[in-house]
Motif scaffolding. Structure first.
Motif, short mmCIF file in Angstrom:
data_model
loop_
_atom_site.label_atom_id
_atom_site.label_comp_id
_atom_site.label_asym_id
_atom_site.label_seq_id
_atom_site.Cartn_x
_atom_site.Cartn_y
_atom_site.Cartn_z
N PHE A 114 -17.53 10.25 0.94
CA PHE A 114 -17.95 11.53 0.35
C PHE A 114 -16.80 12.52 0.22
N CYS A 115 -15.55 12.09 0.50
CA CYS A 115 -14.42 13.03 0.45
C CYS A 115 -14.27 13.62 -0.95
N ASN A 116 -13.92 14.91 -0.99
CA ASN A 116 -13.69 15.55 -2.28
C ASN A 116 -12.43 15.01 -2.94
N GLU A 117 -11.43 14.73 -2.10
CA GLU A 117 -10.20 14.15 -2.62
C GLU A 117 -10.02 12.79 -1.98
N CYS A 118 -9.83 11.77 -2.81
CA CYS A 118 -9.72 10.41 -2.30
C CYS A 118 -8.26 9.97 -2.34
N GLU A 119 -7.75 9.52 -1.20
CA GLU A 119 -6.35 9.06 -1.16
C GLU A 119 -6.11 7.88 -2.10
N LEU A 120 -7.16 7.12 -2.34
CA LEU A 120 -7.01 5.95 -3.22
C LEU A 120 -6.83 6.37 -4.68
N ALA A 121 -7.13 7.65 -4.96
CA ALA A 121 -6.95 8.14 -6.33
C ALA A 121 -5.74 9.08 -6.41
N ASN A 122 -4.94 9.09 -5.34
CA ASN A 122 -3.74 9.91 -5.31
C ASN A 122 -2.61 9.15 -6.02
N ASP A 123 -2.18 9.69 -7.13
CA ASP A 123 -1.23 8.98 -7.99
C ASP A 123 0.11 8.72 -7.29
N ASP A 124 0.46 9.58 -6.34
CA ASP A 124 1.74 9.39 -5.63
C ASP A 124 1.67 8.22 -4.65
N LEU A 125 0.48 7.97 -4.11
CA LEU A 125 0.34 6.89 -3.14
C LEU A 125 -0.03 5.57 -3.83
N ILE A 126 -0.96 5.65 -4.76
CA ILE A 126 -1.44 4.46 -5.47
C ILE A 126 -1.22 4.73 -6.97
N PRO A 127 -0.09 4.30 -7.52
CA PRO A 127 0.19 4.62 -8.92
C PRO A 127 -0.89 4.05 -9.86
N SER A 128 -1.31 4.87 -10.82
CA SER A 128 -2.32 4.39 -11.76
C SER A 128 -1.69 3.41 -12.74
N GLU A 181 -1.56 0.11 -12.46
CA GLU A 181 -1.03 -1.13 -11.90
C GLU A 181 -2.14 -1.98 -11.30
N ILE A 182 -2.20 -3.24 -11.74
CA ILE A 182 -3.19 -4.16 -11.20
C ILE A 182 -2.49 -5.44 -10.78
N PRO A 183 -2.73 -6.02 -9.62
CA PRO A 183 -3.54 -5.42 -8.56
C PRO A 183 -2.81 -4.23 -7.94
N PRO A 184 -3.54 -3.34 -7.29
CA PRO A 184 -2.87 -2.23 -6.60
C PRO A 184 -2.01 -2.80 -5.48
N GLU A 185 -1.03 -2.01 -5.05
CA GLU A 185 -0.05 -2.51 -4.08
C GLU A 185 -0.75 -3.23 -2.93
N ASN A 186 -0.33 -4.46 -2.73
CA ASN A 186 -0.95 -5.35 -1.74
C ASN A 186 -0.14 -5.31 -0.45
N PRO A 187 -0.67 -5.01 0.71
CA PRO A 187 -2.09 -4.79 0.98
C PRO A 187 -2.46 -3.31 1.15
N ILE A 188 -1.56 -2.38 0.75
CA ILE A 188 -1.74 -0.96 1.07
C ILE A 188 -3.11 -0.43 0.63
N PHE A 189 -3.47 -0.71 -0.62
CA PHE A 189 -4.73 -0.16 -1.17
C PHE A 189 -5.90 -0.48 -0.24
N HIS A 190 -6.03 -1.77 0.09
CA HIS A 190 -7.21 -2.18 0.86
C HIS A 190 -7.11 -1.79 2.33
N LEU A 191 -5.88 -1.71 2.83
CA LEU A 191 -5.74 -1.29 4.24
C LEU A 191 -5.97 0.21 4.37
N VAL A 192 -5.59 0.99 3.35
CA VAL A 192 -5.89 2.43 3.38
C VAL A 192 -7.40 2.62 3.41
N ARG A 193 -8.09 1.89 2.56
CA ARG A 193 -9.54 2.03 2.55
C ARG A 193 -10.15 1.55 3.88
N ALA A 194 -9.62 0.44 4.40
CA ALA A 194 -10.14 -0.09 5.67
C ALA A 194 -9.94 0.94 6.79
#
Lengths: 135, 267
Positions: free
Chosen positions: B177-191, B193-206
Motif C-alpha cells: 500500500f506504499c504511496n511510493e514504491c521502490e520498485l518503480a524508482n527509476d534510479d534503482l530499477i531503470p525502466s 529493461e527486461i528482465p529487471p536487474e537479477n536478483p535485485i528486483f525480486h530481492l527488494v520486493r522480498a
C-alpha cells in the motif's frame, strides 16, 4: 457510493486478455485481471495492468485538431477530414500511392481496421498497411 | 455454506451494521469482485470457487482500502478466507483501514485448498459458517533449502530471469500500500529493461515483504511466468518469525516489529 467492476477486454494487443475496470463513483481507478478469462487466467503484462490510465490521461486527444505552424488548433470534423483528404490526394498524385502508409491499431475494432485497410488498398492503392502491435 | 453466508450478510444489512458488502459475484459465467449495496443483489453471490475451490480469489482487502479512503465514515462488510483476514489484520495495524468500520464474514477453505496453498491457517477467526480446517506445514521451502547454496542460486537466478516486470505481484498484493514504491524508482530499477536487474528486483520486493506478507499466494497466481514467489516469501516470513517471533496477520493484538519506533534515544 457506487463501486463497479466492469468486465471488458484489454485494449492493447490482439491477445484479448479479460480485465475488470474498477470504477469508483464514475472514475476508473484500477485494472484487475479476470481470473475466469480463459485467455489470461488472472494474469496480465505491464500494459494490461495500466490499461485504465490512458482514459484519464491529460495528454489524450478528445476532439479533432489541426497542426498549423507546429501548434495544435482545435478544428471541426469537417475541417480536419477535408484537409486530410485533400493532402492525401495531393501526395498520391505527386508521388504515387506507395508514398503513403497506414498504421492501424490494436486499440480499434476489427471492423475499423478492416475499413482502414480498405481505404489503403482500394481508395489510395497501396499495400503499405501495418499496425501498432507489430512489436 | 454459501446460503448461510448470504443469510448472514442479509442480517448485517437489516440490522444496519453495514452500508455495503464487498464480496464476489458470478455474472455470465465470470467471477469478479462486487460491491453489494442492496441485499436483493445477493443472487449470483460467489465464494470464488469455479473449477476447483478458491481458484477465483481476488484481493478484496486491497479494494476495500480505496473504498474506505473515499468513504471513511461508512461501515463495510467483507467476505474473508483465512488469508483475507490476515491481510485485514495487518492493514488495521498499519492504519490503512479502520477496524471499527469493517465487519468480516469468514468461511474456511476446504482441506484440498489448504494443502495446495500449504496454508498454516486455512480459516479465519471470524468464521460464520463451517469448521476450522487443519493447517498445513510448508514443504516447498525445505525442498529448495535442500538444493544447497549453488543449486539455490541457480534455481532462483533462472526463475527471476523469466520476469517480464509486469508488476502484477505488487499490484495484486493486499499488503502493498506504499504511496511510493521502490520498485518503480527509476534510479534503482531503470525502466525499459527486461528482465529487471537479477536478483535485485525480486530481492527488494522480498525484503519489503518482511513483516508484511500474509501468505495468500495471489502474487504467484498473478505471475505470468510462474516465478514461485509464494515460496520465496514463505522463507522471508520464517526468518522474521525466528528473529522477531512475529507472523504477519495472525495475532490481531501483537504489534508488528516493523511498526515499532523503539525506545527514545538518550540525549
Amino acid at each position: 457510493m457506487q463501486l463497479k467492476h466492469v468486465l471488458t477486454i484489454c485494449p492493447y494487443c490482439g491477445c484479448g486478455c479479460g480485465i475488470y475496470l474498477e470504477v469508483l463513483d464514475g472514475e476508473i481507478i484500477r485494472t484487475i485481471p479476470s481470473k475466469t478469462s480463459p485467455v489470461n487466467q488472472g494474469r496480465l503484462c505491464i500494459k494490461g495492468w495500466s490499461a485504465h490510465e490512458f482514459v484519464v490521461s491529460p495528454k489524450r486527444l478528445k476532439r479533432p485538431y489541426l497542426r498549423k505552424q507546429e501548434k495544435l488548433h482545435e478544428a471541426s470534423w469537417d475541417e480536419v477530414l477535408d484537409f486530410t483528404a485533400s493532402r492525401l490526394r495531393e501526395i498520391r498524385e505527386k508521388h504515387g500511392p506507395d508514398s503513403i502508409a497506414f498504421l492501424a491499431s490494436a486499440k480499434c475494432t476489427n471492423e475499423e481496421n478492416y475499413l482502414l485497410q480498405k481505404l489503403a488498398r482500394a481508395a489510395i492503392g497501396t499495400n503499405n498497411i501495418d499496425h501498432c502491435a507489430r512489436l | 455454506m454459501k446460503e448461510t453466508i448470504i443469510e448472514k450478510v442479509k442480517d448485517l444489512f437489516e440490522d444496519s451494521r453495514i452500508e455495503a458488502f464487498l464480496g464476489l459475484k458470478e455474472e455470465n459465467g465470470q467471477i469478479g469482485p462486487y460491491l453489494f449495496t442492496d441485499p436483493k443483489d445477493l443472487e449470483g453471490f460467489s465464494l470464488g470457487d469455479k473449477e476447483w475451490p478458491g481458484d477465483k480469489r481476488y484481493p478484496l482487502s486491497k479494494i476495500l482500502i480505496a473504498l474506505a479512503q473515499k468513504y471513511p465514515e461508512n461501515r463495510f462488510g467483507i467476505l474473508v478466507r483465512g488469508c483475507d483476514e490476515r491481510a485485514l489484520n495487518e492493514l488495521f495495524k498499519w492504519n490503512q483501514l479502520n477496524e471499527e468500520h469493517v465487519v468480516m464474514v469468514g468461511f474456511p477453505c476446504p482441506q484440498e485448498l489448504a494443502e495446495a496453498c500449504e496454508c498454516p491457517k486455512p480459516y479465519p477467526e471470524s468464521l460464520v459458517v463451517g469448521e476450522k480446517v487443519k493447517g498445513i506445514k510448508s514443504k516447498k521451502v525445505e525442498v529448495i533449502l535442500n538444493m544447497g547454496m549453488e543449486g539455490r542460486l541457480k534455481y532462483w537466478t533462472e526463475r527471476f530471469s523469466r520476469c517480464i516486470k509486469c508488476y502484477g505481484c505488487r499490484n495484486v498484493c493486499p499488503v502493498c500500500f506504499c504511496n511510493e514504491c521502490e520498485l518503480a524508482n527509476d534510479d534503482l530499477i531503470p525502466s525499459g529493461e527486461i528482465p529487471p536487474e537479477n536478483p535485485i528486483f525480486h530481492l527488494v520486493r522480498a525484503a519489503h515483504m518482511a513483516g508484511r506478507c500474509i501468505d495468500c499466494g495471489l502474487c504467484e497466481e498473478a505471475c505470468p511466468v510462474g516465478i514461485p514467489l509464494r515460496t520465496l516469501y514463505k522463507k522471508v516470513a520464517d526468518i522474521v518469525d525466528s528473529e522477531f517471533g512475529y507472523r504477519p496477520g495472525y495475532q490481531k493484538d501483537q504489534k508488528s516489529p516493523f511498526n515499532i519506533l523503539g525506545e527514545r534515544p538518550e540525549d
